[in-house]
Design a protein around this motif. Structure first.
Motif, PDB file in Angstrom:
ATOM      1  N   ALA A  26       0.561  -1.702  -0.002  1.00 36.28           N
ATOM      2  CA  ALA A  26      -0.023   0.093   0.065  1.00 36.28           C
ATOM      3  C   ALA A  26       0.837   0.971  -0.140  1.00 36.28           C
ATOM      4  CB  ALA A  26      -0.269   0.064   1.404  1.00 36.28           C
ATOM      5  N   GLY A  27       2.153   1.031   0.446  1.00 40.54           N
ATOM      6  CA  GLY A  27       2.427   2.000   0.588  1.00 40.54           C
ATOM      7  C   GLY A  27       3.739   2.444  -0.900  1.00 40.54           C
ATOM      8  N   ALA A  28       3.534   1.913  -1.817  1.00 41.35           N
ATOM      9  CA  ALA A  28       3.681   1.961  -3.025  1.00 41.35           C
ATOM     10  C   ALA A  28       3.380   2.428  -4.193  1.00 41.35           C
ATOM     11  CB  ALA A  28       4.528   0.403  -2.957  1.00 41.35           C
ATOM     12  N   THR A  29       1.442   1.745  -3.511  1.00 40.07           N
ATOM     13  CA  THR A  29       0.846   1.611  -4.378  1.00 40.07           C
ATOM     14  C   THR A  29      -0.347   2.706  -3.461  1.00 40.07           C
ATOM     15  OG1 THR A  29      -0.590  -0.204  -3.800  1.00 40.07           O
ATOM     16  CG2 THR A  29       0.895  -0.656  -5.628  1.00 40.07           C
ATOM     17  N   GLY A  30      -0.862   3.275  -2.766  1.00 41.68           N
ATOM     18  CA  GLY A  30      -1.738   3.955  -1.974  1.00 41.68           C
ATOM     19  C   GLY A  30      -3.174   3.380  -2.392  1.00 41.68           C
ATOM     20  N   ALA A  31      -2.577   1.967  -1.951  1.00 39.60           N
ATOM     21  CA  ALA A  31      -4.015   1.234  -1.903  1.00 39.60           C
ATOM     22  C   ALA A  31      -4.405   0.927  -0.950  1.00 39.60           C
ATOM     23  CB  ALA A  31      -3.675  -0.100  -2.219  1.00 39.60           C
ATOM     24  N   LEU A  32      -5.964   1.028  -0.595  1.00 44.30           N
ATOM     25  CA  LEU A  32      -7.069   1.411   0.605  1.00 44.30           C
ATOM     26  C   LEU A  32      -6.779  -0.206   1.600  1.00 44.30           C
ATOM     27  CD1 LEU A  32      -8.962   2.213   2.653  1.00 44.30           C
ATOM     28  CD2 LEU A  32     -10.620   1.501   0.750  1.00 44.30           C
ATOM     29  N   LEU A  33      -6.473  -0.205   2.732  1.00 44.26           N
ATOM     30  CA  LEU A  33      -5.931  -1.632   3.401  1.00 44.26           C
ATOM     31  C   LEU A  33      -7.884  -2.083   4.430  1.00 44.26           C
ATOM     32  CD1 LEU A  33      -2.989  -2.175   4.953  1.00 44.26           C
ATOM     33  CD2 LEU A  33      -3.732  -2.209   2.091  1.00 44.26           C
ATOM     34  N   THR A  34      -8.154  -2.429   4.104  1.00 45.01           N
ATOM     35  CA  THR A  34      -9.558  -3.371   4.741  1.00 45.01           C
ATOM     36  C   THR A  34      -8.843  -4.229   5.604  1.00 45.01           C
ATOM     37  OG1 THR A  34     -11.234  -2.166   3.565  1.00 45.01           O
ATOM     38  CG2 THR A  34     -11.052  -3.409   5.288  1.00 45.01           C
ATOM     39  N   SER A  86      -9.186  -5.727  19.900  1.00 41.76           N
ATOM     40  CA  SER A  86      -7.563  -5.144  19.764  1.00 41.76           C
ATOM     41  C   SER A  86      -7.276  -5.589  18.881  1.00 41.76           C
ATOM     42  CB  SER A  86      -7.625  -5.802  21.330  1.00 41.76           C
ATOM     43  OG  SER A  86      -8.583  -5.491  22.832  1.00 41.76           O
ATOM     44  N   TYR A  87      -8.280  -6.438  18.375  1.00 43.48           N
ATOM     45  CA  TYR A  87      -6.586  -7.048  16.859  1.00 43.48           C
ATOM     46  C   TYR A  87      -7.082  -6.317  15.981  1.00 43.48           C
ATOM     47  CZ  TYR A  87      -6.855 -11.880  18.614  1.00 43.48           C
ATOM     48  OH  TYR A  87      -7.301 -13.208  19.055  1.00 43.48           O
ATOM     49  N   LEU A  88      -8.196  -5.549  16.237  1.00 45.55           N
ATOM     50  CA  LEU A  88      -7.751  -4.097  15.258  1.00 45.55           C
ATOM     51  C   LEU A  88      -7.438  -3.094  14.580  1.00 45.55           C
ATOM     52  CD1 LEU A  88     -11.909  -4.492  13.986  1.00 45.55           C
ATOM     53  CD2 LEU A  88      -9.759  -5.298  12.893  1.00 45.55           C
ATOM     54  N   ASP A  89      -6.996  -2.692  16.621  1.00 46.11           N
ATOM     55  CA  ASP A  89      -6.455  -1.876  17.291  1.00 46.11           C
ATOM     56  C   ASP A  89      -5.383  -1.886  16.443  1.00 46.11           C
ATOM     57  OD1 ASP A  89      -8.409  -0.184  17.918  1.00 46.11           O
ATOM     58  OD2 ASP A  89      -8.663  -1.131  20.027  1.00 46.11           O
ATOM     59  N   VAL A  90      -4.809  -3.106  16.855  1.00 46.10           N
ATOM     60  CA  VAL A  90      -3.151  -3.108  16.140  1.00 46.10           C
ATOM     61  C   VAL A  90      -2.784  -3.340  14.790  1.00 46.10           C
ATOM     62  CG1 VAL A  90      -1.109  -4.934  15.898  1.00 46.10           C
ATOM     63  CG2 VAL A  90      -2.550  -5.445  18.451  1.00 46.10           C
ATOM     64  N   CYS A  95      -0.910   0.564  10.953  1.00 47.90           N
ATOM     65  CA  CYS A  95      -1.103   1.636   9.391  1.00 47.90           C
ATOM     66  C   CYS A  95      -0.980   3.473   9.236  1.00 47.90           C
ATOM     67  CB  CYS A  95      -3.215   1.532   8.964  1.00 47.90           C
ATOM     68  SG  CYS A  95      -3.290  -0.230   7.916  1.00 47.90           S
ATOM     69  N   THR A  96      -1.533   4.002  10.670  1.00 52.07           N
ATOM     70  CA  THR A  96      -1.137   5.032  11.113  1.00 52.07           C
ATOM     71  C   THR A  96      -0.023   4.933  10.972  1.00 52.07           C
ATOM     72  OG1 THR A  96      -3.944   4.899  12.374  1.00 52.07           O
ATOM     73  CG2 THR A  96      -1.786   6.491  13.052  1.00 52.07           C
ATOM     74  N   ARG A  97       1.007   4.024  11.920  1.00 51.85           N
ATOM     75  CA  ARG A  97       2.135   4.852  11.732  1.00 51.85           C
ATOM     76  C   ARG A  97       2.918   4.887  10.092  1.00 51.85           C
ATOM     77  NH1 ARG A  97       2.727   1.818  16.414  1.00 51.85           N
ATOM     78  NH2 ARG A  97       3.445  -0.284  14.682  1.00 51.85           N
ATOM     79  N   ALA A  98       2.565   4.427   9.276  1.00 51.19           N
ATOM     80  CA  ALA A  98       2.839   4.249   8.069  1.00 51.19           C
ATOM     81  C   ALA A  98       2.114   4.847   6.855  1.00 51.19           C
ATOM     82  CB  ALA A  98       3.050   3.088   7.517  1.00 51.19           C
ATOM     83  N   GLY A  99       1.362   5.901   7.789  1.00 50.93           N
ATOM     84  CA  GLY A  99       0.483   7.007   6.689  1.00 50.93           C
ATOM     85  C   GLY A  99       0.097   6.165   6.024  1.00 50.93           C
TER      86      GLY A  99
END
Length: 470
Positions: A26-34, A86-90, A95-99
């Motif tokens: 996603a960092g290379a392509t700008g993809a959205l992660l779910t 809790s799993y989704l918080d991780v 994702c937030t740290r990686a932008g």
């Protein structure tokens, strides 16, 4: 490249490896992660009720049972939701740290069922999940959730089996000539560019099956049946052509792949191997130690009702590297496949050479498309006749049904107008060669000193090809 990536999460080691890869891509392509997690509150509730009969005697009194049911229901409903969050918080924190743009989904129900439903209604074009989950033991081959999802989704699926990501391992694509395998090739080329990994292609053909089949038939054929079947002649023919014939076909697939890669600016290493496909691919993976193996959901011998091809199914269970099961299809241009896999007899070349230059390219393309569709590797006169037999008016450039489009003259030449009837005939030309057909027909019209193209001019072009090919 992928624009939306779906990640089933359970905090297992391979699930977290998949998250690492998805963030990198996603960092290379700008993809959205779910990020998605499924919890089964109702399943735990039902299981608790089934176990009530085994509770110690003090807890089996009616008031105590009612109390325990209320406590358990509240604990399970809220507790499992807290775990899921809790799993989704991780996931969200990473994702937030990686932008990375992301969203999260918590689902209740049977895990694989809810995942398949949610993936099916999502815009995800890639699903990334671990081969094994939290329930894995030493002898596990593939997790039940992963296998069930793999069989039921229609998106690309990346199954993570290793956390090695040093950039040394190649992306290897398995080719069998099917649109699915070439779709996997195009994806592998794109991934290689984004991830900075080299790309290789391997094609495996199996000459041994025919020998096994002939030996089996030999055991049951009577002398009379063998004579009718001309068994000895058939066996000798296969022995003479099977090895070289199959090798040529699969080598042709590699040559087509090499041409496609060069067009995309990628250097593609290729390798041809003989033997049972899944066994040879396993062996190749063990020797070459790729980071990722890419192959189609189904292969060249599968039909549309198949969920997974046999090679894909075997490798899904036994492969030691990461595996991308590609749902993408791609058919290389017929000119590329023909150059590598189809030859012309001298008689066929003579017939096509008599076609007027303005229509020869269209005629050759139509014949090659027919030959490729029917599995021919040599164009003979009967193949040309078969093409003429299915063409309206006997002319190959004018087949197929696509939307009509108004044609205009070439600005560099005298403007040519088109009558409606002529446009209707032009609309029947396959889109891939329609513009070429238009230019050639207009050229013929100018030779005929016509200011416009009518049905007569189009028919004249058709008749010219038909007569010369006879």
């Amino acid at each position: 490249m992928y624009r939306s990536i779906y990640l089933p999460l359970d905090n297992s080691p391979l699930s977290l490896v998949g998250l690492d890869f998805a963030i990198e891509l996603a960092g290379a392509t700008g993809a959205l992660l779910t990020g998605s997690h499924v919890y089964a509150a109702r399943l735990h509730d039902r299981r608790f009720r089934q176990m009530e009969g085994g509770l110690p005697e003090p807890y089996r009194k009616e008031d105590k049972l009612v109390e325990q049911r209320v406590i358990h229901d509240d604990l399970i409903t809220r507790g499992l939701k807290v775990i899921s969050d809790s799993y989704l918080d991780v996931f969200s924190e990473r994702c937030t740290r990686a932008g990375i743009e992301h969203r999260r989904v918590a689902l209740e129900g049977k895990n694989w069922q809810r995942l398949v439903e949610d993936i099916g209604t999502s815009d995800a074009d890639l699903v990334v999940m671990g081969a094994l989950g939290l329930g894995a033991v030493e002898s596990s081959q593939i997790g039940s959730v992963c296998e069930r999802v793999a069989r039921r989704i229609d998106r690309d699926l990346l199954v993570m089996r290793t956390g090695e990501s040093d950039g040394e391992g190649a992306i290897v694509v398995a080719l069998d000539g099917s649109p699915q395998s070439f779709g996997g090739l195009m994806t592998a080329i794109e991934l290689g560019k984004h991830l900075g990994r080299r790309v290789e292609a391997v094609a495996a053909f199996d000459p041994q099956f025919h020998y096994v089949a002939f030996n089996s038939i030999a055991k049951v054929l009577s002398t009379e049946a063998a004579s009718v079947f001309r068994f000895k002649e058939q066996e000798r023919l296969h022995e003479e052509i099977i090895d070289s014939g199959l090798a040529k076909i699969y080598q042709g697939h590699l040559e087509v792949a090499d041409a496609l890669a060069r067009e995309a600016g990628t250097v593609l290493a290729t390798r041809l191997v003989a033997g049972k496909a899944f066994e040879q691919l396993l062996r190749y993976a063990a020797e070459a130690r790729p980071w990722l193996l890419v192959l189609g959901r189904t292969g060249v011998h599968s039909d549309t009702s198949m969920d997974l091809g046999s090679v894909t199914e075997n490798l899904l269970r036994r492969l030691s590297c990461n595996l991308l099961v590609s749902a993408r299809s791609f058919e290389p241009p017929v000119e590329k496949t023909a150059a590598a896999t189809i030859a012309w007899t001298e008689e066929a070349e003579q017939r096509i050479s008599r076609v007027p230059e303005f229509a020869r390219g269209m005629a050759r393309s139509a014949i090659l498309r027919h030959a490729a569709r029917e599995g021919h590797t040599v164009v003979t006169s009967d193949v040309i006749d078969a093409v003429m037999g299915v063409m309206p008016g006997g002319c190959c450039p004018f087949s197929g049904k696509v939307a009509a489009r108004e044609a205009s003259g070439n600005a560099a030449d005298t403007p040519i107008t088109w009558e409606l009837a002529a446009l209707e005939r032009l609309s029947g030309v396959p889109e891939a060669v329609r513009e070429h057909a238009r230019l050639r027909i207009e050229k013929l019209a100018r030779r005929m000193q016509r200011a416009s193209v009518d049905a007569e001019v189009v028919d004249a072009a058709s008749h010219a090809v038909r007569e010369v090919l006879r």
